[in-house]
Write an enzyme that holds these catalytic residues in place. Sequence first.
Site, PDB file in Angstrom:
ATOM      1  N   CYS A 179       3.497  18.374 -65.286  1.00 45.40           N
ATOM      2  CA  CYS A 179       2.583  17.330 -64.853  1.00 45.40           C
ATOM      3  C   CYS A 179       3.273  15.974 -64.897  1.00 45.40           C
ATOM      4  O   CYS A 179       4.440  15.871 -65.280  1.00 45.40           O
ATOM      5  CB  CYS A 179       1.320  17.312 -65.713  1.00 45.40           C
ATOM      6  SG  CYS A 179       1.636  16.776 -67.411  1.00 45.40           S
TER       7      CYS A 179
ATOM      8  N   CYS B  66       4.926  14.831 -68.100  1.00 42.37           N
ATOM      9  CA  CYS B  66       6.268  15.387 -68.323  1.00 42.37           C
ATOM     10  C   CYS B  66       7.320  14.531 -67.638  1.00 42.37           C
ATOM     11  O   CYS B  66       8.348  14.184 -68.233  1.00 42.37           O
ATOM     12  CB  CYS B  66       6.345  16.814 -67.796  1.00 42.37           C
ATOM     13  SG  CYS B  66       5.202  17.969 -68.558  1.00 42.37           S
TER      14      CYS B  66
ATOM     15  N   ASP C 209      18.726  -5.394 -31.825  1.00 41.60           N
ATOM     16  CA  ASP C 209      20.028  -5.643 -31.225  1.00 41.60           C
ATOM     17  C   ASP C 209      19.922  -5.308 -29.737  1.00 41.60           C
ATOM     18  O   ASP C 209      19.098  -4.483 -29.341  1.00 41.60           O
ATOM     19  CB  ASP C 209      21.077  -4.758 -31.905  1.00 41.60           C
ATOM     20  CG  ASP C 209      22.425  -4.852 -31.228  1.00 41.60           C
ATOM     21  OD1 ASP C 209      22.914  -5.980 -31.035  1.00 41.60           O
ATOM     22  OD2 ASP C 209      22.986  -3.797 -30.882  1.00 41.60           O
TER      23      ASP C 209
ATOM     24  N   ASP D 199      22.714  -0.557 -33.801  1.00 40.49           N
ATOM     25  CA  ASP D 199      23.485   0.670 -33.605  1.00 40.49           C
ATOM     26  C   ASP D 199      24.056   1.207 -34.903  1.00 40.49           C
ATOM     27  O   ASP D 199      24.653   2.277 -34.926  1.00 40.49           O
ATOM     28  CB  ASP D 199      24.599   0.468 -32.569  1.00 40.49           C
ATOM     29  CG  ASP D 199      25.612  -0.589 -32.984  1.00 40.49           C
ATOM     30  OD1 ASP D 199      25.641  -0.935 -34.175  1.00 40.49           O
ATOM     31  OD2 ASP D 199      26.355  -1.063 -32.120  1.00 40.49           O
TER      32      ASP D 199
ATOM     33  N   ASP E 154      26.236  -3.736 -36.458  1.00 42.33           N
ATOM     34  CA  ASP E 154      25.167  -4.525 -37.060  1.00 42.33           C
ATOM     35  C   ASP E 154      24.977  -4.226 -38.538  1.00 42.33           C
ATOM     36  O   ASP E 154      23.912  -4.481 -39.087  1.00 42.33           O
ATOM     37  CB  ASP E 154      23.853  -4.265 -36.310  1.00 42.33           C
ATOM     38  CG  ASP E 154      23.970  -4.587 -34.833  1.00 42.33           C
ATOM     39  OD1 ASP E 154      24.332  -5.723 -34.518  1.00 42.33           O
ATOM     40  OD2 ASP E 154      23.713  -3.700 -34.016  1.00 42.33           O
TER      41      ASP E 154
END
Length: 755
Positions: free
Chosen positions: A13, A16, A438, A642, A646
């Site tokens: 759970c 834990c 871009d 791309d 960039d």
Amino acid sequence: MKEECYLIEGMTCAACSAAVERVTAKLPGVESSAVNLTTKRLTIRYDESQTGPEQIVAKVERAGFSAQLWQAEQPQAAKDSLEKQEEQAAKEEQLRKRELWVSAVCGGLILIFSMGHMLGMPLPDLVDMHSHPVNFALVQLLLSIPVLWCGRRFFTKGFSALFHGAPNMDTLVGISSACSFLYSLVTTFLLSDDPSQVHHLYYESAAIVVTLVMLGKHMEANSKSKTTGAIRSLMELSPDTAIRIRNGQQQEVPLAQLAVGDLVLVKPGSKIPLDGIVQEGNSGVDESLLTGESLPVEKGPGSEVLGGTLNGSGALYVEISRIGQDTTLSQIIRIMEEAQGHKAPIAKLADKVSGVFVPIVIGIALLSAAVWLISGQELSFALRIFTSVLVIACPCALGLATPTAIVVGTGLGASHGILIRSGEALEVLHKADVVVLDKTGTVTTGRPQLTELLPAEGVSPRELLSLAALVEERSEHPLAGAVLRAAEEEGLRGILPEQIKSFRSHTGSGVEVELENGRRLFMGNLALLEKAAAALSEAQQAEIDKLSAQGKTPLLLAEEGKYLGCVSVADTIKESSPAAIRRLHEMGLTTVLLTGDNQATAEHIAAQAGIDRVLAQALPGEKAGRIRSLQEEGHSVLMVGDGINDGPALAQADVGCAMGAGSDVAIQAGSVVLMKNDLQDVARAVRLSHLTIRGIKQNLFWAFCYNVIGIPIAAGLLYPSFGLLLSPMIGGLAMSLSSLFVVSNALRLRLKKLD
């Protein structure tokens, strides 16, 4: 700093996972520690000069769990490992089913014996609670023992976690069931002296709570297994063997034996084994499961193909170019695993609550029982309150709320060719209000194309294009390629009888050729036109100026003393760009074109695509600064590029979105990777984030709301006014259903459409 991933076993759970995070975060040199309950993985970033894997594993084990270093595997190895895990999971499921059936049968009989008389069900006199109370109790005792044995992990793991100082959901179930059972056991021994104690037996509470929680866990496990289906389907794409060609002989070999440079035969209808380059053959290849591209992609000699994609009707001879972790399939799987292993910021609130949830619940249960005892209620009443509070509390729902939605969301994105690198990116993406685009390769095709033919008087368009193709035949300039492709499409390449005698390139201005018949042709800009001693009329000059203003490149063709015409070349916008921009506008996003081109060119492209704002003449090093300026204005920025040129801008943006083309994916550039060069995937990615975050919020609301309402009712808040008291059995059922609801709600995301 080093980042590693560990597979954690033994978690049941959110308490834990919170415990594992808490103990590992205390190690020296640890910068961050995050556990994903759904994938069972710990992602930890630490200073390796202060801490190492041995200390991490030891710390986790001292907290009561097991840990082992997890490493990405090659698709074939990962698939084999997955098959072993599924075999083990199938065995565990069979055992779970058998134990659940035993618990259900025994629990059902206990209910009949303990409560059948309330429904008018006749019981044999030998076990009647009034005439033979001891027998009545002993039967329930004997029936409850198999149930508690089948649910033994609630006691072993629950009390172990308690002794390690990290109580969890198993602790709540274990304590509540043990208290009910032990109280009933003591009462059984007292029955011979005081038969009226028969009304204070709670064997059915202990047995039914364990049975219902087991049922809930079983249903939860089945549902959770569906959330990881996307990665499983990707792993299964890789074939087991390939047909290798050596010395003209065909040999079927395992994928692990293939090396870069090997030649393989891919038969019609077979899967392509690894990334490679087609050497011979033509076929349509189905790449839909990797890139989301719905239509088959035509492949021929020189084409790149991806491992795991499905070959169509033609045979292909492919030279292997990537193996192992370098293949596109491996990179996609790695990205998805990383995304599913990382938490979104929205999960921090749930983590903080989960870390202290179980101790608080135990405190509330003890306090509630004490208050009712002080108020004059019997011990049996207080025990019922104590048990109900412990059972109804559910940290599981809190822990599952975020990771299940992220796992399903990233899987849905991958099926559409959208790869999300982290839960954080998924969350931040839905907050973006500005999309910076871009130009080259993102809004435009990134490939120059012929746009206009403007022949001079006395020259036909066909003659102009055929002459232009002849002049550019030996040129390697990208603009020359656009002219040659256009001529080839029109069937005009190489049709002229003249042959080139000499070729000369004038850097920065164009090319000059001399034909065998002595004719000299010039093609380039105005500077080269002057060398040809050719003049333009005012109308021709105006046409050329207009093309330049639109961001197009006019290539002027002339021979000595005579202007023949203009061939215009430009990087044209993609067909899908205007529709994609409209979709982003419909979603309330502002679009910005960021490019190194001049203002006129940028504005022309922006006008064609419908982009709101233009930031032109930005050098690659300046793009990140432009993004920063937008952020300083208060915008949350999504940058789309791309992924190579960039890189700094993608890193600066709140979310970087890298456009890819199949195997050419810029994996490291952005936190979101689009496998197709389709700008419409940006809008799909944004919608995906909205859907996923909405699902997370719904899950968290339900988990918090459930506990806020359920715990006070279980504590007896409504008993003084309305006489309402929550049965531990109802609490156990509600707890199980809450976890199931959260997982099921996350799975609904798979049915959503991104278009």
